[in-house]
Design a protein around this motif. Structure first.
Motif, short mmCIF file in Angstrom:
data_model
loop_
_atom_site.label_atom_id
_atom_site.label_comp_id
_atom_site.label_asym_id
_atom_site.label_seq_id
_atom_site.Cartn_x
_atom_site.Cartn_y
_atom_site.Cartn_z
N ASP A 150 0.80 -1.23 0.00
CA ASP A 150 0.00 0.00 0.00
C ASP A 150 0.83 1.28 0.00
OD1 ASP A 150 -2.15 -1.64 0.11
OD2 ASP A 150 -2.44 -1.45 2.28
N GLU A 151 1.77 1.35 0.95
CA GLU A 151 2.44 2.64 1.13
C GLU A 151 3.41 2.97 0.00
OE1 GLU A 151 2.48 0.12 3.23
OE2 GLU A 151 4.41 -0.21 4.18
N ARG A 152 3.75 1.98 -0.82
CA ARG A 152 4.67 2.26 -1.91
C ARG A 152 3.95 2.62 -3.21
NH1 ARG A 152 10.11 0.39 -2.38
NH2 ARG A 152 10.96 0.11 -0.32
N CYS A 153 2.70 2.18 -3.34
CA CYS A 153 1.98 2.35 -4.62
C CYS A 153 1.62 3.82 -4.84
CB CYS A 153 0.73 1.50 -4.63
SG CYS A 153 -0.27 1.72 -6.12
N VAL A 154 1.97 4.35 -6.03
CA VAL A 154 1.60 5.74 -6.35
C VAL A 154 0.50 5.77 -7.42
CG1 VAL A 154 3.85 6.65 -5.67
CG2 VAL A 154 3.47 6.05 -8.07
N ASP A 155 -0.05 4.62 -7.76
CA ASP A 155 -1.14 4.53 -8.73
C ASP A 155 -0.78 5.00 -10.13
OD1 ASP A 155 -3.43 3.25 -7.74
OD2 ASP A 155 -4.00 4.99 -6.54
N CYS A 156 0.46 4.76 -10.53
CA CYS A 156 0.86 5.21 -11.87
C CYS A 156 0.24 4.35 -12.96
CB CYS A 156 2.38 5.22 -12.01
SG CYS A 156 3.13 3.58 -12.03
N GLY A 157 -0.04 3.08 -12.64
CA GLY A 157 -0.71 2.22 -13.61
C GLY A 157 0.21 1.41 -14.52
N MET A 158 1.52 1.46 -14.27
CA MET A 158 2.45 0.68 -15.10
C MET A 158 2.11 -0.82 -15.02
SD MET A 158 4.63 2.69 -16.58
CE MET A 158 6.12 1.80 -17.00
N CYS A 159 1.69 -1.27 -13.84
CA CYS A 159 1.39 -2.68 -13.64
C CYS A 159 0.19 -3.10 -14.49
CB CYS A 159 1.11 -2.95 -12.17
SG CYS A 159 -0.11 -1.86 -11.43
#
Lengths: 139, 471
Positions: B48-57
């Motif tokens: 959770d705390e690392r995800c910035v929601d960039c959407g690359m995944c």
């Protein structure tokens, strides 16, 4: 803990590698943002000094919980007049180096402003050793 | 609303893994720019705390197991006033022969009472930004707050630069504040107003569900752009030519506003040295140099996580270059029409009378750093962990194969130092331990299963074993 980095004179393409690495290490050690900033800025200036003026150098970074001590030892022309070199705007950088955007004579004054201790010893024709210490702002 | 739940760490992220679909293939894990993903029990797990929601995944997933958690569309009917707040790039999803009016009229047909473009907030924001960047007390370069994935990236990866983030709301928040105020002035009650943003990306959702630098967002809910695209496109295709729906209340955007969400949309209109950088890795490289003060004297940075900015948002359906083309075309048409009619943009701006009311509302509080880089809060402990990590890393094969369930040998070493992983998760190490008799085959299988689950090799059963010849 201690880290060592090698710096090559004239290699402007890689100037900043040591400061980048040190920044990463300090971030991981949870050093405060303001301390990281001043250490990295000072180290970058000192690193560029080796690249711009010397033939080669070694950067040693000693990290303790209370302070960061950095020693930059180079083989190079040395500094004949350290007091003069400390003056803002004074530079012996070649026109080529200045053209690359370095050599504004801000390096040493900038280091002094950012670090708590700055010691420079130099031998003309042999090289220069810069010791700088930042006392960490322990929360 | 599923999206309302905050994660255990209090940071909302909209990207979620569909456990029943995920095949545990490591694609997402290796592309994640913040190394937020690990594989456990045969599935991708997002920290959770690392995800910035960039959407690359989401882009890299071969089986569409990563989705963007949005609001239920029918939720709009809980409100009397149902406002679709759409990004300009929505229009760019459709071919040119489908008009802006047609798209908006379909939005009305599917249930919205009002349609506004998020970029309506641009004119006021732009004026305010021109003042903002001039202020001598502001840390330079000013980094635009437009892209929420970038704001979060700075919080977690470049905490020293949080003070550079522009303390003004992005256009969509400005637009929603205006809409709300206007409807209330016209007699609507606060709880009757539902403003729904049609989002081209995951990051905007998190920005609305857990905003940075403000308490609550004026936006009620978020609906994915690809979902709305399908709804609109199906309706248009099913409608006989010539028939028309009533057109909702729409006012035209200025040329600048139309292109605001594209690369250079902001930077070209901020004086001084203004740079526009898109795609998250490009942004990270540049921020690295800014943080070291290797680059200085820059006044303004427009940074966007997606290639071609919002035209390349993870929830867009059209080719991003075609979207850019269509918006460019629309902007030049807008400018031509405005020049012909002799009206300046501001004369046409219906929001202008509200500028005085909105101005104090578009500021946000300081952006707080939330660094994820530190190994421990206590420096002595962090040093101990760093020593351990470096020692472990030296012993690892450095092939970054991902078979341990971590994105790189470096990441595994860090996980081991943090006691979140064990040495024997490394295939090479495990093999050596096995040959040295330190572990048994059954132990090895157990470790493998803990990373990859026990379904991974199910298909390798009877009659389907490539190690056997003549099948």
């Amino acid at each position: 803990m201690q880290f060592e980095f090698e710096v090559t004179g004239g290699d402007f393409a890689n100037a900043g590698t040591a400061s980048s690495q040190v920044k990463k290490i300090l971030k991981q050690l949870n050093v405060s943002v303001s301390d990281i900033k001043r250490i990295v800025v000072a180290l970058y200036e000192a690193e560029v000094n080796i690249v711009a003026h010397a033939y080669s150098g070694v950067v040693t970074v000693e990290i303790e919980t209370t302070q960061v001590r950095i020693i930059l030892k180079d083989s190079g022309p040395g500094i004949p007049d350290i007091d003069l070199a400390m003056q803002q705007g004074y530079s012996t950088a070649s026109p080529e180096v200045r053209e690359m955007g370095f050599g504004a004579g801000m390096g040493l004054p900038n280091i002094k402003r950012n670090m708590d201790v700055l010691n420079i010893s130099s031998e003309v024709g042999i090289g220069t050793t810069v010791e700088m210490i930042a006392f960490l702002n322990v929360a | 609303m599923a999206s309302d739940q905050k994660t255990s760490t209090g940071f909302h992220h909209a990207l979620k893994v569909k456990q029943e679909v995920c095949i545990g293939c490591t694609h997402c894990m290796t592309v994640c720019p913040t190394e937020a993903i690990r594989v456990k029990d045969g599935m991708a797990v997002i920290t959770d705390e690392r995800c910035v929601d960039c959407g690359m995944c989401l882009r890299s997933c071969p089986v569409k197991a990563i989705h963007v958690d949005h609001d239920d569309f029918n939720h709009i009917f809980d409100y009397k006033y149902r406002i679709a707040l759409v990004p300009a790039v929505l229009i760019g999803q459709f071919p040119e022969d489908i008009s802006v009016e047609q798209i908006y009229s379909v939005l009305a047909d599917i249930g919205f009472t009002h349609v506004y473009e998020a970029e309506h907030g641009v004119d006021l924001l732009h004026q305010t930004m021109l003042e903002y960047v001039k202020k001598p007390i502001v840390a330079k370069p000013v980094i635009s707050s437009f892209c929420p994935a970038i704001v979060r990236l700075i919080q977690v990866r470049f905490p020293a630069l949080t003070e550079n983030v522009m303390l003004l709301k992005p256009p969509l928040d400005v637009a929603s504040l205006y809409i709300k105020k206007r409807l209330v002035d016209e007699g609507a009650l606060d709880h009757e107003i539902g403003i729904f943003y049609i989002t081209p990306c995951a990051a905007k959702i998190a920005a609305i569900k857990s905003p940075v630098g403000e308490d609550v967002s004026a936006i009620t809910g978020v609906i994915n752009l690809d979902f709305i695209f399908n709804k609109i496109y199906r309706t248009i295709k099913a409608t006989p030519r010539g028939s028309s729906f009533p057109l909702p209340d729409v006012s035209p955007l200025t040329g600048i506003a139309v292109k605001w969400s594209l690369t250079h949309g902001e930077a070209d209109h901020i004086p001084g040295r203004s740079l526009a950088i898109d795609e998250i890795h490009n942004v990270m490289d540049f921020l690295e140099k800014i943080e070291n003060e290797e680059i200085s004297d820059i006044d303004f940075l427009e940074l966007r996580a997606c290639d071609e900015s919002c035209a390349g948002g993870v929830l867009t359906t059209a080719n991003r270059f075609l979207t850019v083309e269509r918006l460019n075309h629309r902007a030049s048409e807008t400018i031509r029409r405005q020049t012909e009619s002799g009206l300046s943009a501001n004369n046409q701006n219906e929001m202008a009378p509200y500028f005085g009311h909105l101005l104090p509302l578009i500021r946000v509080d300081e952006v707080q750093p939330r660094g994820i880089m530190q190994l421990d809060k206590d420096m002595a402990e962090a040093m101990r962990k760093m020593n351990k990590r470096n020692k472990v890393y030296n012993a690892l094969p450095k092939v970054d194969c991902g078979a341990c369930g971590a994105p790189s040998c470096q990441a595994l070493a860090e996980d081991i130092a943090q006691e979140k992983a064990s040495f024997d998760q490394c295939f090479f190490i495990r093999n050596r331990m096995l040959t040295a008799g330190k572990i048994q085959l059954s132990d090895s299988k157990q470790i493998l299963d803990s990373i990859w689950g026990n379904n991974k090799l199910k298909k390798l059963g009877e009659g389907n074993d490539p190690t056997k010849e003549n099948q």
